[in-house]
Motif scaffolding. Sequence first.
Motif, PDB file in Angstrom:
ATOM      1  N   PHE A 160      43.494  72.918 -49.762  1.00  0.00           N
ATOM      2  CA  PHE A 160      42.154  72.727 -50.292  1.00  0.00           C
ATOM      3  C   PHE A 160      42.105  71.488 -51.189  1.00  0.00           C
ATOM      4  CE2 PHE A 160      42.992  77.287 -49.911  1.00  0.00           C
ATOM      5  CZ  PHE A 160      41.969  77.679 -49.057  1.00  0.00           C
ATOM      6  N   THR A 161      40.926  70.891 -51.245  1.00  0.00           N
ATOM      7  CA  THR A 161      40.603  69.916 -52.283  1.00  0.00           C
ATOM      8  C   THR A 161      39.401  70.453 -53.047  1.00  0.00           C
ATOM      9  OG1 THR A 161      39.240  68.683 -50.697  1.00  0.00           O
ATOM     10  CG2 THR A 161      41.504  67.932 -51.017  1.00  0.00           C
ATOM     11  N   LEU A 162      38.958  69.723 -54.075  1.00  0.00           N
ATOM     12  CA  LEU A 162      37.912  70.225 -54.953  1.00  0.00           C
ATOM     13  C   LEU A 162      36.680  69.324 -54.917  1.00  0.00           C
ATOM     14  CD1 LEU A 162      40.095  71.103 -58.069  1.00  0.00           C
ATOM     15  CD2 LEU A 162      39.433  72.601 -56.186  1.00  0.00           C
ATOM     16  N   ALA A 163      35.526  69.961 -54.938  1.00  0.00           N
ATOM     17  CA  ALA A 163      34.256  69.257 -55.101  1.00  0.00           C
ATOM     18  C   ALA A 163      33.707  69.648 -56.470  1.00  0.00           C
ATOM     19  CB  ALA A 163      33.277  69.640 -53.991  1.00  0.00           C
ATOM     20  N   GLN A 164      33.522  68.668 -57.360  1.00  0.00           N
ATOM     21  CA  GLN A 164      33.158  68.964 -58.734  1.00  0.00           C
ATOM     22  C   GLN A 164      32.590  67.724 -59.406  1.00  0.00           C
ATOM     23  OE1 GLN A 164      36.834  69.868 -60.787  1.00  0.00           O
ATOM     24  NE2 GLN A 164      37.824  68.051 -59.999  1.00  0.00           N
ATOM     25  N   VAL A 165      32.160  67.904 -60.649  1.00  0.00           N
ATOM     26  CA  VAL A 165      31.721  66.784 -61.480  1.00  0.00           C
ATOM     27  C   VAL A 165      32.892  66.409 -62.389  1.00  0.00           C
ATOM     28  CG1 VAL A 165      30.066  65.986 -63.198  1.00  0.00           C
ATOM     29  CG2 VAL A 165      29.347  67.588 -61.420  1.00  0.00           C
ATOM     30  N   PRO A 166      33.536  65.270 -62.204  1.00  0.00           N
ATOM     31  CA  PRO A 166      34.732  64.922 -62.988  1.00  0.00           C
ATOM     32  C   PRO A 166      34.393  64.375 -64.369  1.00  0.00           C
ATOM     33  CG  PRO A 166      34.280  63.214 -61.384  1.00  0.00           C
ATOM     34  CD  PRO A 166      33.242  64.287 -61.154  1.00  0.00           C
ATOM     35  N   SER A 167      33.836  65.224 -65.217  1.00  0.00           N
ATOM     36  CA  SER A 167      33.522  64.854 -66.596  1.00  0.00           C
ATOM     37  C   SER A 167      34.137  65.893 -67.517  1.00  0.00           C
ATOM     38  CB  SER A 167      32.005  64.793 -66.804  1.00  0.00           C
ATOM     39  OG  SER A 167      31.425  66.069 -66.620  1.00  0.00           O
ATOM     40  N   PHE A 168      34.047  65.655 -68.838  1.00  0.00           N
ATOM     41  CA  PHE A 168      34.653  66.588 -69.788  1.00  0.00           C
ATOM     42  C   PHE A 168      34.034  67.975 -69.640  1.00  0.00           C
ATOM     43  CE2 PHE A 168      34.759  68.735 -73.903  1.00  0.00           C
ATOM     44  CZ  PHE A 168      36.110  68.689 -74.187  1.00  0.00           C
ATOM     45  N   LEU A 169      32.711  68.065 -69.701  1.00  0.00           N
ATOM     46  CA  LEU A 169      32.046  69.363 -69.560  1.00  0.00           C
ATOM     47  C   LEU A 169      32.207  69.908 -68.149  1.00  0.00           C
ATOM     48  CD1 LEU A 169      28.751  68.786 -71.593  1.00  0.00           C
ATOM     49  CD2 LEU A 169      30.829  69.980 -72.299  1.00  0.00           C
ATOM     50  N   GLY A 170      32.223  69.010 -67.162  1.00  0.00           N
ATOM     51  CA  GLY A 170      32.384  69.460 -65.791  1.00  0.00           C
ATOM     52  C   GLY A 170      33.730  70.110 -65.552  1.00  0.00           C
ATOM     53  N   ILE A 171      34.780  69.561 -66.165  1.00  0.00           N
ATOM     54  CA  ILE A 171      36.123  70.113 -65.986  1.00  0.00           C
ATOM     55  C   ILE A 171      36.264  71.451 -66.700  1.00  0.00           C
ATOM     56  CG2 ILE A 171      38.573  69.774 -66.545  1.00  0.00           C
ATOM     57  CD1 ILE A 171      37.664  68.098 -64.203  1.00  0.00           C
ATOM     58  N   TRP A 172      35.759  71.561 -67.938  1.00  0.00           N
ATOM     59  CA  TRP A 172      36.013  72.745 -68.745  1.00  0.00           C
ATOM     60  C   TRP A 172      35.011  73.878 -68.527  1.00  0.00           C
ATOM     61  CZ3 TRP A 172      40.496  73.641 -70.862  1.00  0.00           C
ATOM     62  CH2 TRP A 172      41.315  72.571 -71.221  1.00  0.00           C
ATOM     63  N   LEU A 173      33.779  73.549 -68.182  1.00  0.00           N
ATOM     64  CA  LEU A 173      32.751  74.586 -68.126  1.00  0.00           C
ATOM     65  C   LEU A 173      32.254  74.894 -66.724  1.00  0.00           C
ATOM     66  CD1 LEU A 173      30.586  73.632 -71.248  1.00  0.00           C
ATOM     67  CD2 LEU A 173      32.461  75.274 -71.082  1.00  0.00           C
ATOM     68  N   ASN A 174      32.347  73.943 -65.806  1.00  0.00           N
ATOM     69  CA  ASN A 174      31.839  74.160 -64.450  1.00  0.00           C
ATOM     70  C   ASN A 174      32.955  74.589 -63.514  1.00  0.00           C
ATOM     71  OD1 ASN A 174      29.293  73.330 -65.288  1.00  0.00           O
ATOM     72  ND2 ASN A 174      29.659  71.199 -64.708  1.00  0.00           N
ATOM     73  N   GLU A 175      32.631  75.515 -62.637  1.00  0.00           N
ATOM     74  CA  GLU A 175      33.597  75.940 -61.638  1.00  0.00           C
ATOM     75  C   GLU A 175      33.548  74.987 -60.446  1.00  0.00           C
ATOM     76  OE1 GLU A 175      33.140  79.942 -60.466  1.00  0.00           O
ATOM     77  OE2 GLU A 175      33.184  80.737 -62.498  1.00  0.00           O
ATOM     78  N   PRO A 176      34.710  74.566 -59.949  1.00  0.00           N
ATOM     79  CA  PRO A 176      34.694  73.675 -58.789  1.00  0.00           C
ATOM     80  C   PRO A 176      34.451  74.454 -57.505  1.00  0.00           C
ATOM     81  CG  PRO A 176      36.949  74.174 -59.382  1.00  0.00           C
ATOM     82  CD  PRO A 176      36.078  74.852 -60.411  1.00  0.00           C
ATOM     83  N   SER A 177      33.991  73.762 -56.481  1.00  0.00           N
ATOM     84  CA  SER A 177      33.926  74.330 -55.136  1.00  0.00           C
ATOM     85  C   SER A 177      35.163  73.888 -54.371  1.00  0.00           C
ATOM     86  CB  SER A 177      32.662  73.857 -54.414  1.00  0.00           C
ATOM     87  OG  SER A 177      31.507  74.435 -54.981  1.00  0.00           O
ATOM     88  N   LEU A 178      35.605  74.733 -53.465  1.00  0.00           N
ATOM     89  CA  LEU A 178      36.749  74.412 -52.618  1.00  0.00           C
ATOM     90  C   LEU A 178      36.272  73.705 -51.362  1.00  0.00           C
ATOM     91  CD1 LEU A 178      38.694  77.793 -52.826  1.00  0.00           C
ATOM     92  CD2 LEU A 178      39.174  75.714 -54.112  1.00  0.00           C
ATOM     93  N   VAL A 179      37.051  72.762 -50.906  1.00  0.00           N
ATOM     94  CA  VAL A 179      36.795  72.079 -49.639  1.00  0.00           C
ATOM     95  C   VAL A 179      38.029  72.289 -48.762  1.00  0.00           C
ATOM     96  CG1 VAL A 179      36.286  69.907 -48.483  1.00  0.00           C
ATOM     97  CG2 VAL A 179      35.334  70.368 -50.757  1.00  0.00           C
ATOM     98  N   SER A 180      37.845  72.942 -47.611  1.00  0.00           N
ATOM     99  CA  SER A 180      38.978  73.224 -46.740  1.00  0.00           C
ATOM    100  C   SER A 180      39.540  71.937 -46.155  1.00  0.00           C
ATOM    101  CB  SER A 180      38.544  74.157 -45.607  1.00  0.00           C
ATOM    102  OG  SER A 180      39.615  74.376 -44.716  1.00  0.00           O
ATOM    103  N   ASN A 181      40.858  71.782 -46.299  1.00  0.00           N
ATOM    104  CA  ASN A 181      41.548  70.597 -45.799  1.00  0.00           C
ATOM    105  C   ASN A 181      42.404  70.938 -44.591  1.00  0.00           C
ATOM    106  OD1 ASN A 181      41.483  67.890 -46.434  1.00  0.00           O
ATOM    107  ND2 ASN A 181      43.420  67.900 -47.536  1.00  0.00           N
TER     108      ASN A 181
END
Length: 366
Positions: free
Chosen positions: A312-333
Amino acid sequence: MKVWKFRISLGWLCSDILRAVDNTIQSSFTDARTRIVQRIKDEADALLAQVGHTTSAVNDIGRKFIHDTFDTARTTATVVFLLLLISSIVSNVLLVCGLIGGLNLVFGRLLFDRKLSPRVTPTKPLGFRLDQTAGSPAKLEYVAKNQIALTDVGYDHRKMPDWFVDLRTTRSGEGTHMRLCVPQPISLALRRIFSGRYLMTRISLSSETTESSKPTISVLGDAKIVCIKVAEGQRVIFRVADLRAFSMALKLRSVYTAHVGTHILGLGAFYAVAEGKGHLILASDGEQVKLAPNGGSFLSESMLCWDSRSEFTLAQVPSFLGIWLNEPSLVSNSVSGSGLLDEGRPNGSGMMVRLWRLFRFLFMPF
């Protein structure tokens, strides 16, 4: 310390631990001193009653009281400093481990981001998987129905005629009467105990079973019974809370890892694996169960099970709040179909679960 532009201090954790230990020690010292004073007073009263109020008797009592009090204070002080030293070392070790775990989470989130991660090939980003053994994941073979007849699973009943079924699963047909047992008592013991799946019932299949009396299991409502065929050499990761039944040939085991992927997948440090040649039956929360597509994006909570070598890889917002507060989505690899998605799962974790995942490394760094 500073994380990007933000100053973060975690000294409160150590100070709170030391303050709690100090309060406990002070309370113990006060109680011990009170008991000694009371004991000396009782001895003095008894001695005065025997010898009278003579100067020598009073001097003896005073010297004994001073000696005992001094010895108690010295012993207590030694214990206090020893406990403070031990608690200081332990709290600092936990703090360092927690910081390492937290940084591991941050670096893992950034390393496996589908846009930021290094490229294995010009079009394929670096992903993560829990099983590092060589080989590619296989497409899962499954059947999802409201009810499943165990004799129709495609199974050699003469060689391995038994199934183990969760007690809360609805069952009917020949041989489905309760036969309490503890299959594989060591495997996943704690998780099965806490989820109520340690005790199960045993169902023996027979080739002479008639069409109308086939042993059948089902679940209520819109949920589906999902039967997954586990091939020889394949390992399927699942959540024990979804377990409904498994064939005798299947082996369940718990795997420990410090891989950051278990945190992202919502599994914890220990996760459940089914391996061997047999069938695993899980229950979905929703009516729709489908194969995970290659390149598709989905939440980790929606995954019902997957091949342990799925990447898997991750789909997310690569920011401070994005890393700590937002859950990433999985992308099937991986190849399409190496995992199963349950579309009836809640979209994301609750606030308490998200807070626990955020601060877990400070309390359980391993």
